[in-house]
Design an enzyme around this catalytic site. Sequence first.
Site, PDB file in Angstrom:
ATOM      1  N   ARG A 166       8.307  -8.472  -4.063  1.00  0.00           N
ATOM      2  CA  ARG A 166       7.173  -7.545  -3.995  1.00  0.00           C
ATOM      3  C   ARG A 166       6.403  -7.651  -2.683  1.00  0.00           C
ATOM      4  O   ARG A 166       5.907  -6.658  -2.159  1.00  0.00           O
ATOM      5  CB  ARG A 166       6.214  -7.794  -5.176  1.00  0.00           C
ATOM      6  CG  ARG A 166       6.754  -7.349  -6.526  1.00  0.00           C
ATOM      7  CD  ARG A 166       5.750  -7.631  -7.638  1.00  0.00           C
ATOM      8  NE  ARG A 166       4.475  -6.972  -7.404  1.00  0.00           N
ATOM      9  CZ  ARG A 166       4.185  -5.723  -7.786  1.00  0.00           C
ATOM     10  NH1 ARG A 166       5.076  -5.006  -8.432  1.00  0.00           N
ATOM     11  NH2 ARG A 166       3.000  -5.197  -7.533  1.00  0.00           N
ATOM     12  N   ASN A 201      -7.238  -6.415  -8.903  1.00  0.00           N
ATOM     13  CA  ASN A 201      -5.986  -6.995  -8.378  1.00  0.00           C
ATOM     14  C   ASN A 201      -5.985  -8.527  -8.376  1.00  0.00           C
ATOM     15  O   ASN A 201      -4.938  -9.155  -8.201  1.00  0.00           O
ATOM     16  CB  ASN A 201      -5.675  -6.460  -6.972  1.00  0.00           C
ATOM     17  CG  ASN A 201      -5.247  -5.012  -6.943  1.00  0.00           C
ATOM     18  OD1 ASN A 201      -5.544  -4.269  -6.011  1.00  0.00           O
ATOM     19  ND2 ASN A 201      -4.532  -4.571  -7.982  1.00  0.00           N
ATOM     20  N   GLU A 246     -11.188  16.688  -3.954  1.00  0.00           N
ATOM     21  CA  GLU A 246      -9.922  17.290  -4.370  1.00  0.00           C
ATOM     22  C   GLU A 246      -8.893  16.167  -4.504  1.00  0.00           C
ATOM     23  O   GLU A 246      -8.894  15.236  -3.686  1.00  0.00           O
ATOM     24  CB  GLU A 246      -9.440  18.304  -3.318  1.00  0.00           C
ATOM     25  CG  GLU A 246     -10.336  19.504  -3.156  1.00  0.00           C
ATOM     26  CD  GLU A 246     -10.357  20.400  -4.393  1.00  0.00           C
ATOM     27  OE1 GLU A 246      -9.335  20.479  -5.099  1.00  0.00           O
ATOM     28  OE2 GLU A 246     -11.416  21.023  -4.647  1.00  0.00           O
ATOM     29  N   TRP A 261       8.486  -0.028  -4.701  1.00  0.00           N
ATOM     30  CA  TRP A 261       9.311   0.283  -3.518  1.00  0.00           C
ATOM     31  C   TRP A 261      10.225  -0.910  -3.221  1.00  0.00           C
ATOM     32  O   TRP A 261      11.418  -0.746  -2.986  1.00  0.00           O
ATOM     33  CB  TRP A 261       8.391   0.550  -2.323  1.00  0.00           C
ATOM     34  CG  TRP A 261       9.111   0.846  -1.037  1.00  0.00           C
ATOM     35  CD1 TRP A 261       9.486   2.077  -0.566  1.00  0.00           C
ATOM     36  CD2 TRP A 261       9.545  -0.111  -0.048  1.00  0.00           C
ATOM     37  NE1 TRP A 261      10.127   1.943   0.640  1.00  0.00           N
ATOM     38  CE2 TRP A 261      10.175   0.612   0.983  1.00  0.00           C
ATOM     39  CE3 TRP A 261       9.462  -1.497   0.063  1.00  0.00           C
ATOM     40  CZ2 TRP A 261      10.713  -0.001   2.111  1.00  0.00           C
ATOM     41  CZ3 TRP A 261      10.000  -2.113   1.186  1.00  0.00           C
ATOM     42  CH2 TRP A 261      10.614  -1.363   2.199  1.00  0.00           C
ATOM     43  N   ASP A 267      -0.474   3.234  -3.481  1.00  0.00           N
ATOM     44  CA  ASP A 267       0.158   2.571  -4.631  1.00  0.00           C
ATOM     45  C   ASP A 267       1.681   2.677  -4.543  1.00  0.00           C
ATOM     46  O   ASP A 267       2.211   3.633  -3.964  1.00  0.00           O
ATOM     47  CB  ASP A 267      -0.358   3.209  -5.931  1.00  0.00           C
ATOM     48  CG  ASP A 267      -0.101   2.338  -7.147  1.00  0.00           C
ATOM     49  OD1 ASP A 267       0.243   1.149  -6.978  1.00  0.00           O
ATOM     50  OD2 ASP A 267      -0.229   2.849  -8.266  1.00  0.00           O
ATOM     51  N   ARG A 302      -3.990   8.214 -12.131  1.00  0.00           N
ATOM     52  CA  ARG A 302      -5.271   7.623 -12.533  1.00  0.00           C
ATOM     53  C   ARG A 302      -6.033   7.195 -11.289  1.00  0.00           C
ATOM     54  O   ARG A 302      -5.510   7.179 -10.182  1.00  0.00           O
ATOM     55  CB  ARG A 302      -5.053   6.460 -13.493  1.00  0.00           C
ATOM     56  CG  ARG A 302      -4.126   5.373 -12.976  1.00  0.00           C
ATOM     57  CD  ARG A 302      -4.033   4.175 -13.945  1.00  0.00           C
ATOM     58  NE  ARG A 302      -2.973   3.274 -13.519  1.00  0.00           N
ATOM     59  CZ  ARG A 302      -1.743   3.246 -14.042  1.00  0.00           C
ATOM     60  NH1 ARG A 302      -1.422   4.058 -15.026  1.00  0.00           N
ATOM     61  NH2 ARG A 302      -0.825   2.412 -13.573  1.00  0.00           N
ATOM     62  N   SER A 310      -8.109  -4.139  -5.026  1.00  0.00           N
ATOM     63  CA  SER A 310      -9.159  -3.806  -5.991  1.00  0.00           C
ATOM     64  C   SER A 310      -9.712  -5.070  -6.650  1.00  0.00           C
ATOM     65  O   SER A 310      -9.065  -6.128  -6.643  1.00  0.00           O
ATOM     66  CB  SER A 310      -8.608  -2.861  -7.075  1.00  0.00           C
ATOM     67  OG  SER A 310      -7.847  -3.580  -8.024  1.00  0.00           O
ATOM     68  N   ARG A 351      -3.400 -10.510 -10.476  1.00  0.00           N
ATOM     69  CA  ARG A 351      -1.995 -10.675 -10.067  1.00  0.00           C
ATOM     70  C   ARG A 351      -1.682 -12.145  -9.770  1.00  0.00           C
ATOM     71  O   ARG A 351      -2.596 -12.959  -9.586  1.00  0.00           O
ATOM     72  CB  ARG A 351      -1.723  -9.830  -8.825  1.00  0.00           C
ATOM     73  CG  ARG A 351      -1.857  -8.363  -9.125  1.00  0.00           C
ATOM     74  CD  ARG A 351      -1.450  -7.514  -7.953  1.00  0.00           C
ATOM     75  NE  ARG A 351      -1.589  -6.118  -8.306  1.00  0.00           N
ATOM     76  CZ  ARG A 351      -0.920  -5.127  -7.754  1.00  0.00           C
ATOM     77  NH1 ARG A 351      -0.057  -5.377  -6.780  1.00  0.00           N
ATOM     78  NH2 ARG A 351      -1.096  -3.874  -8.145  1.00  0.00           N
ATOM     79  N   ASN A 360       3.814  -0.133  -3.650  1.00  0.00           N
ATOM     80  CA  ASN A 360       4.464  -1.131  -2.776  1.00  0.00           C
ATOM     81  C   ASN A 360       5.456  -1.989  -3.562  1.00  0.00           C
ATOM     82  O   ASN A 360       6.565  -2.263  -3.108  1.00  0.00           O
ATOM     83  CB  ASN A 360       3.429  -2.079  -2.157  1.00  0.00           C
ATOM     84  CG  ASN A 360       2.538  -1.403  -1.149  1.00  0.00           C
ATOM     85  OD1 ASN A 360       2.805  -0.264  -0.758  1.00  0.00           O
ATOM     86  ND2 ASN A 360       1.485  -2.087  -0.729  1.00  0.00           N
TER      87      ASN A 360
HETATM   88  C1  IPE Z   1      -4.866   0.538  -7.235  1.00  0.00           C
HETATM   89  O1  IPE Z   1      -3.529   0.246  -7.503  1.00  0.00           O
HETATM   90  C2  IPE Z   1      -5.426  -0.438  -6.240  1.00  0.00           C
HETATM   91  C3  IPE Z   1      -4.913  -0.334  -4.879  1.00  0.00           C
HETATM   92  C4  IPE Z   1      -4.098   0.584  -4.444  1.00  0.00           C
HETATM   93  C5  IPE Z   1      -5.406  -1.327  -3.957  1.00  0.00           C
HETATM   94  P1  IPE Z   1      -3.108  -0.666  -8.745  1.00  0.00           P
HETATM   95  O2  IPE Z   1      -1.626  -0.763  -8.691  1.00  0.00           O
HETATM   96  O3  IPE Z   1      -3.857  -1.915  -8.736  1.00  0.00           O
HETATM   97  O4  IPE Z   1      -3.583   0.210  -9.982  1.00  0.00           O
HETATM   98  P2  IPE Z   1      -3.123   0.162 -11.517  1.00  0.00           P
HETATM   99  O5  IPE Z   1      -3.165  -1.258 -11.964  1.00  0.00           O
HETATM  100  O6  IPE Z   1      -1.725   0.702 -11.576  1.00  0.00           O
HETATM  101  O7  IPE Z   1      -4.089   1.043 -12.218  1.00  0.00           O
HETATM  102  C1  IPE Z   2      -0.279  -1.106  -4.142  1.00  0.00           C
HETATM  103  O1  IPE Z   2       1.021  -1.334  -4.556  1.00  0.00           O
HETATM  104  C2  IPE Z   2      -0.870  -2.260  -3.377  1.00  0.00           C
HETATM  105  C3  IPE Z   2      -1.917  -3.003  -4.094  1.00  0.00           C
HETATM  106  C4  IPE Z   2      -2.386  -2.695  -5.270  1.00  0.00           C
HETATM  107  C5  IPE Z   2      -2.460  -4.166  -3.414  1.00  0.00           C
HETATM  108  P1  IPE Z   2       1.334  -2.111  -5.892  1.00  0.00           P
HETATM  109  O2  IPE Z   2       1.494  -3.558  -5.587  1.00  0.00           O
HETATM  110  O3  IPE Z   2       0.348  -1.795  -6.947  1.00  0.00           O
HETATM  111  O4  IPE Z   2       2.754  -1.496  -6.272  1.00  0.00           O
HETATM  112  P2  IPE Z   2       3.276  -1.169  -7.723  1.00  0.00           P
HETATM  113  O5  IPE Z   2       2.284  -0.240  -8.354  1.00  0.00           O
HETATM  114  O6  IPE Z   2       3.368  -2.467  -8.463  1.00  0.00           O
HETATM  115  O7  IPE Z   2       4.587  -0.526  -7.492  1.00  0.00           O
HETATM  116 MG    MG Z   3       0.249  -0.376  -8.379  1.00  0.00          MG
END
Ligand code: IPE
Ligand code: IPE
Ligand code: MG
Length: 240
Positions: free
Chosen positions: A39, A74, A207, A31, A26, A194, A71, A77, A28
């Site tokens: 993104r 996802n 763990e 970052w 998580d 979470r 997920s 998005r 990306n």
């Molecule tokens: C969890 O990250 C799913 C993956 C890393 C693929 P998310 O960024 O989707 O999770 P939430 O929405 O913050 O719970």
């Molecule tokens: C995890 O990074 C990758 C996926 C869920 C596909 P995010 O895209 O959720 O990055 P943040 O949480 O928005 O920073």
């Molecule tokens: Mg995320």
Amino acid sequence: MIDGKVKINKHLDLNRLPTHIAIIMDGNGRWATSRGLPRNLGHKAGCENLKKIVQHIYDLGIKYATFFTFSTENWKRPKEEIDGIFNIVRDYLNEDVNQFVKRGAKVVVSGEYKKLPDDLVRAIDNIVEKTKDCDKFILNLAINYGGRDEILRGVNKAVESGKKLETQQDFSKLLYSADLPDPDFIIRTSGEMRISNFMLWQMAYSEFYFTKVYWPSFSPKDLQKALIDYQRRDRRFGKV
Ligand code: IPE
Ligand code: IPE
Ligand code: MG
């Protein structure tokens, strides 16, 4: 997979590593945003890091690794971001398939991956087929994966079989992860505390390790630090 010679921290005991490590990659997006980048460049950097960390886990001699890649939630998005993620994963699998075969690394999948775009499904089918006899290392990609979906799917399979399940093991065998041991150690990057619907059944005695580091910045050194933390724990499994 990429070659990388990484120094081993002297506090890390290579004889007491987890059998199965799972990572919720998580951060990306944050970052990228924190660098003024779109993104999807974060997802690109995240994928480069996935290669690096897969290689390091392999080098350490850990046998199973699961990476949460996309997920079932996802899909909420923007389409552009989703397409970007799928293209990045497709290119990674297509470019690295021969490296996997060469290193004896098998790729398996958790999730409804057949519902992904055709070119990605083809890339997945290809690498799964080409690596199916490899057994030195198993990379499980959780893609279009949700823990509740997986449990529901398992329940439906049980109902369809018409046979009562006798043991917990019987149910584990109905999940995507049927051939994998439960994860011993689950890492989530980016500071979120979470689970986000990841391996709900399998994590009964895992763990956990949470770090604020965003996934693209999570280094082999960070991984070793997490593993040292894991090795300091007393896994009691309900015993005294
Ligand atoms: C969890 O990250 C799913 C993956 C890393 C693929 P998310 O960024 O989707 O999770 P939430 O929405 O913050 O719970
Ligand atoms: C995890 O990074 C990758 C996926 C869920 C596909 P995010 O895209 O959720 O990055 P943040 O949480 O928005 O920073
Ligand atoms: Mg995320």
